[in-house]
Write a protein that holds these residues in place. Structure first.
Motif, mmCIF file in Angstrom:
data_model
loop_
_atom_site.group_PDB
_atom_site.id
_atom_site.type_symbol
_atom_site.label_atom_id
_atom_site.label_comp_id
_atom_site.label_asym_id
_atom_site.label_seq_id
_atom_site.Cartn_x
_atom_site.Cartn_y
_atom_site.Cartn_z
ATOM 1 N N THR A 1 2.771 -33.069 -14.629
ATOM 2 C CA THR A 1 3.735 -33.923 -13.913
ATOM 3 C C THR A 1 4.848 -34.448 -14.814
ATOM 4 N N GLY A 2 4.627 -34.423 -16.115
ATOM 5 C CA GLY A 2 5.583 -35.014 -17.034
ATOM 6 C C GLY A 2 5.141 -36.369 -17.527
ATOM 7 N N GLU A 3 4.067 -36.888 -16.948
ATOM 8 C CA GLU A 3 3.542 -38.194 -17.360
ATOM 9 C C GLU A 3 2.465 -38.053 -18.442
ATOM 10 N N GLU A 4 2.108 -36.826 -18.772
ATOM 11 C CA GLU A 4 1.032 -36.592 -19.732
ATOM 12 C C GLU A 4 1.461 -36.976 -21.154
ATOM 13 N N GLU A 5 0.483 -37.363 -21.948
ATOM 14 C CA GLU A 5 0.741 -37.652 -23.358
ATOM 15 C C GLU A 5 0.795 -36.339 -24.133
ATOM 16 N N ILE A 6 1.744 -36.241 -25.055
ATOM 17 C CA ILE A 6 1.883 -35.061 -25.899
ATOM 18 C C ILE A 6 1.763 -35.501 -27.351
ATOM 19 N N THR A 7 0.845 -34.885 -28.074
ATOM 20 C CA THR A 7 0.680 -35.209 -29.497
ATOM 21 C C THR A 7 0.936 -33.950 -30.319
ATOM 22 N N PHE A 8 1.715 -34.104 -31.368
ATOM 23 C CA PHE A 8 2.076 -32.974 -32.221
ATOM 24 C C PHE A 8 1.108 -32.848 -33.390
ATOM 25 N N SER A 9 0.809 -31.616 -33.740
ATOM 26 C CA SER A 9 0.001 -31.329 -34.921
ATOM 27 C C SER A 9 0.941 -31.140 -36.103
ATOM 28 N N SER B 1 6.364 -25.249 -33.413
ATOM 29 C CA SER B 1 5.786 -26.332 -32.634
ATOM 30 C C SER B 1 4.333 -26.056 -32.307
ATOM 31 N N SER B 2 3.512 -27.005 -32.666
ATOM 32 C CA SER B 2 2.100 -26.987 -32.295
ATOM 33 C C SER B 2 1.772 -28.372 -31.749
ATOM 34 N N PHE B 3 1.308 -28.422 -30.513
ATOM 35 C CA PHE B 3 1.076 -29.720 -29.891
ATOM 36 C C PHE B 3 -0.030 -29.625 -28.847
ATOM 37 N N THR B 4 -0.535 -30.777 -28.462
ATOM 38 C CA THR B 4 -1.572 -30.873 -27.440
ATOM 39 C C THR B 4 -1.043 -31.686 -26.271
ATOM 40 N N ILE B 5 -1.256 -31.175 -25.061
ATOM 41 C CA ILE B 5 -0.906 -31.920 -23.850
ATOM 42 C C ILE B 5 -2.202 -32.473 -23.267
ATOM 43 N N LYS C 1 -5.161 -29.567 -23.859
ATOM 44 C CA LYS C 1 -4.885 -28.156 -24.160
ATOM 45 C C LYS C 1 -3.889 -28.066 -25.307
ATOM 46 N N LYS C 2 -4.189 -27.161 -26.242
ATOM 47 C CA LYS C 2 -3.318 -26.962 -27.387
ATOM 48 C C LYS C 2 -2.331 -25.825 -27.104
ATOM 49 N N TYR C 3 -1.084 -26.035 -27.545
ATOM 50 C CA TYR C 3 -0.034 -25.034 -27.358
ATOM 51 C C TYR C 3 0.687 -24.790 -28.684
ATOM 52 N N HIS C 4 1.215 -23.587 -28.807
ATOM 53 C CA HIS C 4 1.959 -23.202 -30.002
ATOM 54 C C HIS C 4 3.152 -22.374 -29.545
ATOM 55 N N LEU C 5 4.357 -22.871 -29.789
ATOM 56 C CA LEU C 5 5.581 -22.179 -29.397
ATOM 57 C C LEU C 5 6.374 -21.782 -30.632
ATOM 58 N N GLU C 6 6.976 -20.618 -30.570
ATOM 59 C CA GLU C 6 7.859 -20.155 -31.639
ATOM 60 C C GLU C 6 9.193 -19.748 -31.041
ATOM 61 N N CYS C 7 10.269 -19.991 -31.787
ATOM 62 C CA CYS C 7 11.607 -19.601 -31.378
ATOM 63 C C CYS C 7 12.064 -18.447 -32.256
ATOM 64 N N GLN C 8 12.482 -17.346 -31.627
ATOM 65 C CA GLN C 8 12.912 -16.153 -32.365
ATOM 66 C C GLN C 8 14.275 -15.720 -31.846
ATOM 67 N N PRO D 1 -4.824 -21.835 -29.822
ATOM 68 C CA PRO D 1 -3.883 -22.469 -28.892
ATOM 69 C C PRO D 1 -3.301 -21.456 -27.914
ATOM 70 N N HIS D 2 -2.799 -21.969 -26.798
ATOM 71 C CA HIS D 2 -2.018 -21.139 -25.874
ATOM 72 C C HIS D 2 -0.651 -20.935 -26.524
ATOM 73 N N SER D 3 -0.302 -19.689 -26.803
ATOM 74 C CA SER D 3 0.914 -19.406 -27.563
ATOM 75 C C SER D 3 1.955 -18.711 -26.706
ATOM 76 N N ALA D 4 3.229 -18.948 -27.044
ATOM 77 C CA ALA D 4 4.340 -18.275 -26.376
ATOM 78 C C ALA D 4 5.499 -18.195 -27.356
ATOM 79 N N VAL D 5 6.388 -17.229 -27.117
ATOM 80 C CA VAL D 5 7.548 -17.061 -27.984
ATOM 81 C C VAL D 5 8.815 -17.121 -27.135
ATOM 82 N N LEU D 6 9.803 -17.847 -27.628
ATOM 83 C CA LEU D 6 11.106 -17.915 -26.977
ATOM 84 C C LEU D 6 12.048 -16.949 -27.682
ATOM 85 N N PHE D 7 12.452 -15.882 -26.977
ATOM 86 C CA PHE D 7 13.407 -14.932 -27.519
ATOM 87 C C PHE D 7 14.815 -15.352 -27.091
#
Length: 296
Positions: A39-47, A67-71, A77-84, A119-125
């Motif tokens: 919803t956007g109200e969740e807490e996000i903590t960065f690793s 970026s590595s963070f937990t929502i 849930k842990k997430y890991h995003l990379e920008c390429q 973590p759930h990972s994704a890449v931004l191209f």
């Protein structure tokens, strides 16, 4: 195997700045990529972004994740995003190294079992072509069997302005200029075509101002998106004066960092001042109540 090289580009800086300074903007992206319903109200903590990988001979290599963070929703849930800016041959290796190190950082040993959660990972191209995959895959052959998981690719060039605003993917706005990169030469020589580009950026400016006026985003977020858009423009169109000047003429030029930071600091200071005043009034009310009860 190709030796990994640590690189640092302005686009990585923009991506990290948006995630750290305008963190809620990542929620719609996560929802779109992973089919979540945050919803956007969740807490996000960065690793921690820095990880040290052990090598033979006792050496350590430092790796910095974008970026590595937990929502923290119904479950964490842990997430890991990379920008390429473009795919490269070492990217999958980096994803595996980052993912396993992130998992080890929070691994848990119970009895004789070590449990690690990737973590759930994704890449931004930022750039993509016909050969750019929709999903990257990592396959691990273990003595107990093979494990395979996918890393979805976000192709920012394929999103229209309408889609970005309709889906609230404002995190992608500073990179929208990449969708015009192949026509910079035309814009530089053809004033009519340059005006079409300016018209699009006029839409971006107007819609951001509307969102700020309606309270959908803060003035600080609006200024940061504008500032980061200018930083991307400055580097991607370094050889195209007409393109840079044309877009800046519409967007209003670069927002100085101290202006955006001042807006945020003033908001924080104002909130703290209000909190202190409320606590002071509450203390006075409580004291009056106690005196009345004592019948003094």
């Amino acid at each position: 195997m190709e030796k990994l090289r640590i690189t640092n580009t302005p686009y990585d800086d923009v991506f990290r700045t948006l995630l750290n300074d305008c963190t809620p903007l990542v929620i719609p992206v996560i929802n779109a990529v992973f089919g979540e319903h945050y919803t956007g109200e969740e807490e996000i903590t960065f690793s921690p972004n820095e990880h040290f990988l052990n090598r033979q001979g006792g050496n350590e290599d430092e790796r910095i994740t974008d970026s590595s963070f937990t929502i923290h929703g119904k479950e964490a849930k842990k997430y890991h995003l990379e920008c390429q800016s473009s795919p490269d041959s070492s990217m999958l290796v980096r994803f595996f190294e980052y993912g396993t190190q992130i998992a080890l950082d929070e691994g848990e040993i119970r009895g004789n079992t070590l449990t690690v959660t990737l973590p759930h990972s994704a890449v931004l191209f930022l750039r993509c072509g016909a050969s750019t995959p929709d999903t990257l895959k990592i396959r691990i052959e273990t003595p107990g069997g093979a494990v395979e998981y996918g890393i979805p690719a976000i192709k920012s060039q394929l999103y229209t302005l309408q889609e970005i605003f309709d889906k609230n993917l404002l995190l992608l706005l500073p990179f929208y200029i990449f969708s015009h990169e192949g026509r910079f030469g035309e814009y530089e020589k053809d004033t009519a075509k340059l005006k079409l580009l300016q018209a699009e950026y006029g839409q971006i400016k107007n819609r951001l101002e509307e969102l700020a006026e309606n309270g959908a985003i803060s003035e600080y977020v609006k200024c940061t998106i504008t500032d980061m858009s200018d930083k991307v423009l400055e580097h991607i169109a370094a050889k195209y004066d007409a393109v840079r000047k044309g877009v800046r003429a519409v967007m209003g030029g670069r927002v100085l960092e101290y202006e955006a930071k001042t807006i945020k600091r003033e908001g924080i200071a104002e909130g703290r001042a209000e909190g202190i005043a409320e606590e002071r009034e509450k203390g006075i009310r409580d004291a009056v109540t106690i005196l009345k009860n004592l019948d003094i």
